[in-house]
Design an enzyme around this catalytic site. Structure first.
Site, PDB file in Angstrom:
ATOM      1  CE1 TYR A  23      -4.037  -1.955   0.008  1.00  0.00           C
ATOM      2  CE2 TYR A  23      -2.641  -3.457   1.247  1.00  0.00           C
ATOM      3  CZ  TYR A  23      -3.777  -3.219   0.513  1.00  0.00           C
ATOM      4  OH  TYR A  23      -4.649  -4.240   0.265  1.00  0.00           O
ATOM      5  N   GLY A  24       1.811   1.343   0.932  1.00  0.00           N
ATOM      6  CA  GLY A  24       2.635   2.552   1.026  1.00  0.00           C
ATOM      7  C   GLY A  24       3.439   2.784  -0.243  1.00  0.00           C
ATOM      8  CD  GLU A  56       7.423  -6.906  -3.876  1.00  0.00           C
ATOM      9  OE1 GLU A  56       6.980  -5.899  -3.304  1.00  0.00           O
ATOM     10  OE2 GLU A  56       7.656  -7.985  -3.267  1.00  0.00           O
ATOM     11  CG  ASN A 104      -5.513  -7.769   1.701  1.00  0.00           C
ATOM     12  OD1 ASN A 104      -6.437  -7.844   0.910  1.00  0.00           O
ATOM     13  ND2 ASN A 104      -4.719  -6.710   1.798  1.00  0.00           N
ATOM     14  CG  MET A 145     -12.509  -7.844   5.500  1.00  0.00           C
ATOM     15  SD  MET A 145     -12.355  -8.602   7.128  1.00  0.00           S
ATOM     16  CE  MET A 145     -13.423  -7.561   8.097  1.00  0.00           C
ATOM     17  CD  GLU A 193     -11.951 -11.378   8.908  1.00  0.00           C
ATOM     18  OE1 GLU A 193     -11.011 -10.638   9.283  1.00  0.00           O
ATOM     19  OE2 GLU A 193     -11.816 -12.180   7.989  1.00  0.00           O
ATOM     20  CG  HIS A 253      -4.104  -6.772  10.875  1.00  0.00           C
ATOM     21  ND1 HIS A 253      -5.336  -6.636  11.478  1.00  0.00           N
ATOM     22  CD2 HIS A 253      -4.340  -7.329   9.666  1.00  0.00           C
ATOM     23  CE1 HIS A 253      -6.281  -7.101  10.663  1.00  0.00           C
ATOM     24  NE2 HIS A 253      -5.703  -7.542   9.566  1.00  0.00           N
ATOM     25  N   GLY A 292       2.995   0.404   6.865  1.00  0.00           N
ATOM     26  CA  GLY A 292       2.324   0.102   8.134  1.00  0.00           C
ATOM     27  C   GLY A 292       3.152   0.415   9.366  1.00  0.00           C
ATOM     28  CG  ASN A 323      -9.888  -5.874   9.098  1.00  0.00           C
ATOM     29  OD1 ASN A 323     -10.826  -5.501   9.806  1.00  0.00           O
ATOM     30  ND2 ASN A 323      -9.645  -7.122   8.858  1.00  0.00           N
TER      31      ASN A 323
HETATM   32  P1  FAD Z   1       2.958  -4.727   2.432  1.00  0.00           P
HETATM   33  O1  FAD Z   1       1.628  -4.760   1.784  1.00  0.00           O
HETATM   34  O2  FAD Z   1       3.327  -5.837   3.342  1.00  0.00           O
HETATM   35  O3  FAD Z   1       4.036  -4.634   1.247  1.00  0.00           O
HETATM   36  C1  FAD Z   1       5.417  -4.699   1.464  1.00  0.00           C
HETATM   37  C2  FAD Z   1       6.095  -5.235   0.209  1.00  0.00           C
HETATM   38  O4  FAD Z   1       7.502  -5.064   0.319  1.00  0.00           O
HETATM   39  C3  FAD Z   1       5.868  -6.725  -0.031  1.00  0.00           C
HETATM   40  O5  FAD Z   1       5.420  -6.937  -1.348  1.00  0.00           O
HETATM   41  C4  FAD Z   1       7.254  -7.347   0.194  1.00  0.00           C
HETATM   42  O6  FAD Z   1       7.502  -8.483  -0.623  1.00  0.00           O
HETATM   43  C5  FAD Z   1       8.179  -6.204  -0.167  1.00  0.00           C
HETATM   44  N1  FAD Z   1       9.496  -6.272   0.488  1.00  0.00           N
HETATM   45  C6  FAD Z   1       9.742  -6.507   1.804  1.00  0.00           C
HETATM   46  N2  FAD Z   1      11.073  -6.480   2.054  1.00  0.00           N
HETATM   47  C7  FAD Z   1      11.677  -6.218   0.873  1.00  0.00           C
HETATM   48  C8  FAD Z   1      13.039  -6.086   0.488  1.00  0.00           C
HETATM   49  N3  FAD Z   1      14.052  -6.187   1.376  1.00  0.00           N
HETATM   50  N4  FAD Z   1      13.333  -5.832  -0.830  1.00  0.00           N
HETATM   51  C9  FAD Z   1      12.311  -5.725  -1.745  1.00  0.00           C
HETATM   52  N5  FAD Z   1      11.009  -5.855  -1.424  1.00  0.00           N
HETATM   53  C10 FAD Z   1      10.690  -6.098  -0.129  1.00  0.00           C
HETATM   54  N6  FAD Z   1      -5.756  -5.780   5.990  1.00  0.00           N
HETATM   55  C11 FAD Z   1      -6.964  -5.201   5.788  1.00  0.00           C
HETATM   56  O7  FAD Z   1      -7.111  -3.979   5.936  1.00  0.00           O
HETATM   57  N7  FAD Z   1      -8.042  -5.959   5.409  1.00  0.00           N
HETATM   58  C12 FAD Z   1      -7.956  -7.325   5.249  1.00  0.00           C
HETATM   59  O8  FAD Z   1      -8.949  -7.990   4.894  1.00  0.00           O
HETATM   60  C13 FAD Z   1      -6.690  -7.951   5.494  1.00  0.00           C
HETATM   61  N8  FAD Z   1      -6.549  -9.313   5.401  1.00  0.00           N
HETATM   62  C14 FAD Z   1      -5.301  -9.854   5.539  1.00  0.00           C
HETATM   63  C15 FAD Z   1      -5.139 -11.229   5.329  1.00  0.00           C
HETATM   64  C16 FAD Z   1      -3.877 -11.798   5.379  1.00  0.00           C
HETATM   65  C17 FAD Z   1      -3.718 -13.279   5.174  1.00  0.00           C
HETATM   66  C18 FAD Z   1      -2.736 -10.985   5.626  1.00  0.00           C
HETATM   67  C19 FAD Z   1      -1.360 -11.561   5.659  1.00  0.00           C
HETATM   68  C20 FAD Z   1      -2.903  -9.624   5.839  1.00  0.00           C
HETATM   69  C21 FAD Z   1      -4.165  -9.049   5.801  1.00  0.00           C
HETATM   70  N9  FAD Z   1      -4.345  -7.676   5.979  1.00  0.00           N
HETATM   71  C22 FAD Z   1      -5.591  -7.118   5.826  1.00  0.00           C
HETATM   72  C23 FAD Z   1      -3.208  -6.789   6.311  1.00  0.00           C
HETATM   73  C24 FAD Z   1      -2.721  -5.950   5.120  1.00  0.00           C
HETATM   74  O9  FAD Z   1      -2.574  -6.749   3.968  1.00  0.00           O
HETATM   75  C25 FAD Z   1      -1.385  -5.288   5.504  1.00  0.00           C
HETATM   76  O10 FAD Z   1      -1.602  -4.508   6.645  1.00  0.00           O
HETATM   77  C26 FAD Z   1      -0.831  -4.416   4.376  1.00  0.00           C
HETATM   78  O11 FAD Z   1      -0.596  -5.170   3.220  1.00  0.00           O
HETATM   79  C27 FAD Z   1       0.445  -3.720   4.810  1.00  0.00           C
HETATM   80  O12 FAD Z   1       0.777  -2.759   3.824  1.00  0.00           O
HETATM   81  P2  FAD Z   1       2.249  -2.178   3.713  1.00  0.00           P
HETATM   82  O13 FAD Z   1       2.231  -1.113   2.667  1.00  0.00           O
HETATM   83  O14 FAD Z   1       2.719  -1.808   5.075  1.00  0.00           O
HETATM   84  O15 FAD Z   1       3.197  -3.381   3.233  1.00  0.00           O
END
Ligand code: FAD
Length: 491
Positions: free
Chosen positions: A15-16, A35, A104, A107, A347, A430, A458, A468
């Site tokens: 997301y970020g 990535e 995910n 939600m 949920e 989370h 996050g 969530n």
């Molecule tokens: P992320 O989405 O985790 O993205 C980080 C990315 O960085 C990943 O693609 C990773 O591969 C990459 N990365 C990491 N380290 C490196 C590196 N060293 N070099 C290159 N790339 C790297 N949230 C909700 O709001 N609703 C839901 O229904 C929900 N269901 C979920 C179900 C599951 C099974 C899981 C696991 C999570 C769920 N979540 C849900 C949580 C939500 O998906 C996360 O909070 C969110 O994705 C976090 O966003 P982010 O931008 O912090 O990082």
């Protein structure tokens, strides 16, 4: 070793990272996004469903890693779902272009305004509720299930039973929006299109229906022509150079995790969006290995967002249980947040196992009274987490209260089938915090003690948000990048 000079690098496409990429590209900046996971759309490899875990189901593992029932052996592949195991908690994360949005449940929950104000006292809540939250709901394509479809569809019996039982026990329920396209789901049900949510697809990726980030923010960013995404590129460490630019050591692998090339990237501006655990690993590991400067707040104020899984067996077994067929997309929640003694949100989760297991599954989200701390252990080159049963004691109490009240009103037992003792205190979807907005960073995510380093994911949220988290992560990222661009940080 291949050398690359680029102005702006973003690490991670969740997301970020996706929000930062779009807004910078729209502002005319050239961006390279690294990535570690696979670009599934480009690779053209289908995602597996829950009943037949295959290539997409786990990040380089020999066995599937769902929260339960892992009987499947695998050939290691750079799958979409990874699990990080600590002593008292297991943390699931998404890998691939789109990050957590691939795995995910979609939600899309806006936090309660009163709690948002409590967690982020320095943010302008009015602006978030009038502008940033509506903006991200539109960009993420958030929609709500049609009530008549929900009432008629056999795949949502688990939700109807879950809500009726909650009401009988005196709890309040709410409808939960999602990024899964419910109009598509209605067509799935009528057999007009290929099935995804109605074919047990979820935590290993969805082949259809779900508006994950590769279909929204990242697609729009690519359409500007200013974004280059390099998948299967894992950043190993970061170094700070004398001229305040950064050098990244990057390993490119194939889909079995074997090294293809080691590369070096030099960039003036660096955005860390590797997810809470990924960003903390990069900062803490680089600090331990090459003296990368970090401030004393990095790793602190970490939480599991109050995640606590639990379930009930023998839910109405005689009148047909929770249904053999279940959609993978949750649409119902129980809102007990305003109860001063047992505040929680849960949920009503699906459990699509291909048969009627007469079991209800709940992922509770609680307050986090006691935060944890993330550190780095040099000898094992891995993160450590200061987190044990004392951090989840109140969450367990809430789960106990909830299950007792539900069973008293409706029958059923605590789910020993799914969890040891009926409680999954160690299940975390989370992870949040460790690089908290306004503590480890300035008010817009720029890291303290750095001139060209930003954190946008996050890890900015101090361990808890009460629902969530991805809607909040996206909104905070929008807020930060808008202001960073306004302040000419990327000029
Ligand atoms: P992320 O989405 O985790 O993205 C980080 C990315 O960085 C990943 O693609 C990773 O591969 C990459 N990365 C990491 N380290 C490196 C590196 N060293 N070099 C290159 N790339 C790297 N949230 C909700 O709001 N609703 C839901 O229904 C929900 N269901 C979920 C179900 C599951 C099974 C899981 C696991 C999570 C769920 N979540 C849900 C949580 C939500 O998906 C996360 O909070 C969110 O994705 C976090 O966003 P982010 O931008 O912090 O990082």
């Amino acid at each position: 070793v291949e050398n690359n000079d680029v102005p702006i690098v973003i690490i991670g496409s969740g997301y970020g990272g996706a929000v930062s990429a779009l807004r910078l590209c729209e502002a005319g900046k050239k961006v390279v996004l690294l990535e570690m996971g696979l670009n599934w759309e480009k690779a053209g490899i289908p995602f597996s469903n829950l009943l037949k875990p295959g290539k997409s189901s786990a990040w380089l593992k020999n066995k599937s890693i769902a929260p339960f029932m892992n009987i499947f052996s695998l050939t290691p592949f750079t799958g979409t779902l990874d699990r990080l195991d600590f002593d008292h908690i297991k943390i699931w994360v998404g890998r691939g272009v789109g990050g957590g949005s691939l795995v995910n449940g979609g939600m899309a929950v806006t936090p309660k305004e009163s709690y948002f104000r409590e967690v982020f006292p320095d943010l302008d809540a009015e602006k978030f509720y009038n502008y940033y939250f509506p903006l991200v709901q539109e960009e993420l394509k958030v929609n709500v299930i049609d009530e008549q479809f929900l009432k008629d569809c056999p795949y949502y019996k688990f939700t109807r039973v879950g809500e009726a039982e909650a009401h009988k026990a005196g709890f309040k329920t709410i409808r939960v929006p999602n990024v899964y396209d419910f109009k598509y789901m209605e067509k799935e049900f009528r057999n007009e299109v290929p099935r995804s949510a109605l074919n047990t697809e979820v935590i290993y990726g969805n082949n259809h229906g779900k508006n994950s980030l590769d279909k929204t923010y990242l697609r729009k960013a690519l359409e500007t022509g200013n974004l280059e995404i390099l998948d299967l590129h894992r950043v190993q460490t970061i170094q700070l150079n004398d001229d305040k630019s950064y050098t990244l050591n990057v390993r490119q692998t194939d889909t079995s995790g074997v090294m293809i090339a080691d590369k070096v990237f030099h960039c003036k501006k660096l955005i860390l969006s590797a997810g809470t655990m990924g960003t903390l690993q990069l900062l803490l590991q680089s600090h331990a290995e090459n003296g990368f400067p970090i401030n004393e707040k990095i790793g602190k104020n970490w939480g599991n967002n109050g995640n606590f899984m639990t379930g009930r067996n023998w839910v109405k077994p005689l009148s047909g249980g929770t249904g053999a067929k279940q959609s993978t997309i949750p649409v119902g929640g129980i809102d007990n947040w305003d109860d001063p003694e047992h505040p929680f949100f849960t949920e009503i989760a699906p459990l699509p196992m291909g048969m009627d297991v007469a079991t209800s599954l709940y992922l509770l989200i609680n307050r986090v009274d006691k935060k944890g701390e993330v550190a780095y252990h040099k000898a094992s080159q891995s993160l450590t987490l200061n987190w044990d049963e004392s951090n989840t004691a109140k969450m367990r109490e809430n789960a106990q209260y909830f299950i007792r009240k539900m069973n008293k009103a409706n029958g059923g037992t605590r789910s020993h089938l799914l969890f040891n003792n009926g409680f999954g205190a160690d299940i975390c979807y989370h992870p949040l915090g460790g690089c908290v907005l306004g503590e480890a960073t300035n008010e817009y995510g720029k890291l303290k003690d750095h001139e060209n380093l930003y954190v946008l994911d996050g890890s900015l949220i101090p361990g808890t948000i009460g629902v969530n988290p991805f809607v909040t992560i996206t909104a905070i990222a929008e807020y930060c990048i808008e202001n960073l661009i306004k302040q000419k940080e990327f000029a």
